[in-house]
Design a protein around this motif. Sequence first.
Motif, short mmCIF file in Angstrom:
data_model
loop_
_atom_site.label_atom_id
_atom_site.label_comp_id
_atom_site.label_asym_id
_atom_site.label_seq_id
_atom_site.Cartn_x
_atom_site.Cartn_y
_atom_site.Cartn_z
N LEU A 181 76.91 92.00 28.48
CA LEU A 181 77.18 90.72 29.61
C LEU A 181 75.14 90.53 29.78
O LEU A 181 74.74 90.36 30.21
CB LEU A 181 77.49 91.99 30.58
CG LEU A 181 78.62 92.60 30.87
CD1 LEU A 181 79.38 93.11 31.89
CD2 LEU A 181 78.88 91.29 31.04
N LYS A 190 87.33 83.41 28.65
CA LYS A 190 86.36 84.26 27.76
C LYS A 190 86.90 85.59 28.26
O LYS A 190 86.69 86.02 29.10
CB LYS A 190 84.99 84.09 27.61
CG LYS A 190 84.77 84.88 26.99
CD LYS A 190 82.68 84.27 26.48
CE LYS A 190 82.20 84.06 28.47
NZ LYS A 190 80.77 83.44 28.11
N ASP A 216 85.55 85.90 31.37
CA ASP A 216 86.34 85.83 32.60
C ASP A 216 87.12 86.89 32.64
O ASP A 216 88.02 87.43 34.06
CB ASP A 216 87.08 83.98 32.60
CG ASP A 216 86.78 82.89 31.97
OD1 ASP A 216 86.15 82.70 32.89
OD2 ASP A 216 86.28 82.16 31.28
N ASN A 275 73.36 90.06 27.14
CA ASN A 275 72.98 89.14 26.45
C ASN A 275 74.21 87.78 26.39
O ASN A 275 73.41 86.94 25.43
CB ASN A 275 73.43 90.02 24.91
CG ASN A 275 72.08 90.52 25.00
OD1 ASN A 275 70.61 90.49 24.63
ND2 ASN A 275 72.61 92.43 24.63
N ASN A 276 74.89 88.09 27.24
CA ASN A 276 76.07 86.08 27.04
C ASN A 276 76.43 86.30 28.45
O ASN A 276 75.99 86.82 29.34
CB ASN A 276 77.03 87.58 26.26
CG ASN A 276 77.09 87.33 24.89
OD1 ASN A 276 77.00 86.08 24.09
ND2 ASN A 276 77.13 89.25 24.60
N ASN A 277 76.97 84.99 28.78
CA ASN A 277 77.69 84.81 30.01
C ASN A 277 78.64 85.64 30.27
O ASN A 277 79.43 86.13 29.79
CB ASN A 277 77.63 83.23 30.07
CG ASN A 277 77.06 82.17 29.82
OD1 ASN A 277 75.39 82.33 30.21
ND2 ASN A 277 77.07 81.38 28.98
N CYS A 278 78.79 85.56 31.49
CA CYS A 278 80.23 86.56 31.82
C CYS A 278 81.08 85.96 31.37
O CYS A 278 81.28 84.77 31.38
CB CYS A 278 79.84 86.61 33.83
SG CYS A 278 78.03 87.66 34.42
N CYS A 285 77.91 90.72 36.12
CA CYS A 285 79.19 90.25 36.29
C CYS A 285 80.15 90.76 37.94
O CYS A 285 81.63 91.25 37.09
CB CYS A 285 79.78 90.08 35.13
SG CYS A 285 77.78 89.63 33.93
N SER A 345 90.37 81.40 38.57
CA SER A 345 88.80 81.00 38.31
C SER A 345 88.43 79.41 38.14
O SER A 345 87.76 78.94 38.15
CB SER A 345 88.79 81.77 36.84
OG SER A 345 89.01 81.39 35.78
#
Length: 128
Positions: free
Chosen positions: A42, A3, A49, A44-47, A75, A125
């Motif tokens: 950041l 992502k 990659d 409102n969403n998952n971090c 993040c 990651s």
Amino acid sequence: MIKILLIEDDEVTNFIAKTNLEKFGYKNISIALNGQEGLEYLKNNNCPDVIILDINMPVLDGWDFLEATRKLNFCTNVPVIIATSSSREDDVARVRTFENVMEYLEKPLNFKELNSIISKVSSKSVDS
């Protein structure tokens, strides 16, 4: 699937970057047109990659975005690739004050190089 968050105010640059990154198989690419939109993403969403960040933008520039993510603890472990038209020595030196900035690339971007960097990020990651 990797992502990517691309924070860049120039829509032509965004189109070129997204198109070229998609050629390397990256399909999950979100775009923010300035640092403020990047912060909202950041929140409102998952971090993502990886973050590809321009420095010179209206509303909230890249430096202020980096400072805000550090201050808000958003993040901060996400690798950041600076993609800028600035070759100023003080910018290059300033980038070293942010632990999560892993590369400083000057535009126009070399997308093979960018792909190589993102590949390294994604393998790290996966390892962790």
